[in-house]
Design a protein around this motif. Sequence first.
Motif: not given
Lengths: 115, 114
Positions: A27, A36, A38, A42-44, A46, A88, A90, A102-103, A105-107, B31, B35, B41-43, B90, B105-107
């Motif tokens: 960056y 994050y 997961q 489920q969602g992510l 923090l 998992e 991230f 705007k994020l 993410f890594g893999t 905002y 995603y 590949m991640g998000l 997501f 984030f949503g599920s």
Amino acid sequence: AQSVTQPDIHITVSEGASLELRCNYSYGATPYLFWYVQSPGQGLQLLLKYFSGDTLVQGIKGFEAEFKRSQSSFNLRKPSVHWSDAAEYFCAVASFTGGGNKLTFGTGTQLKVEL
Amino acid sequence: NAGVTQTPKFQVLKTGQSMTLQCAQDMNHEYMSWYRQDPGMGLRLIHYSVGAGITDQGEVPNGYNVSRSTTEDFPLRLLSAAPSQTSVYFCASSYRRDRNEKLFFGSGTQLSVL
């Protein structure tokens, strides 16, 4: 362009052992970094974030991360892993567009915990 | 509070079909973003919006449309689904005051295109 590298796709640790998940970022300015987690289906959620100040940040569930500018790293650590930490993970870097983060993410790193 | 709600949770489409993935938040966040998550590949950011009536493209916008007519809702439209759009989607939202705002984030919606 910003980018995040998580070199470990899978990591297996024994319950009670220490954990370190690696994250390297690219960056152009001062990075805003996140971890994050997961869980399956489920969602992510923090875990922690770094914006400025103390380079060692504490998060939820006993996790911490250390920002090292010289190494462009933001590794996640936990002294003693619990079976429920299997998930998992991230790492992400944010660019603030003036209206929201705007994020990028890594893999991801899949953590398996052996009992 | 419900937070960020995505519907449906699962969807199977045939190639060429259209559909809309719904996203709603009740936190009065300015905002909102979409995603997609693919193995290895991640998000990746598809589209985002900084307020009602304002949308912009992210990293992988092709094949997707969005609109933001209200603060609460940010639907994602697939006009002609392709197998490459098989993914988990997501939705995420936050306040837009500064960098310190947490992204919620949503599920997720698991979409399969046959």
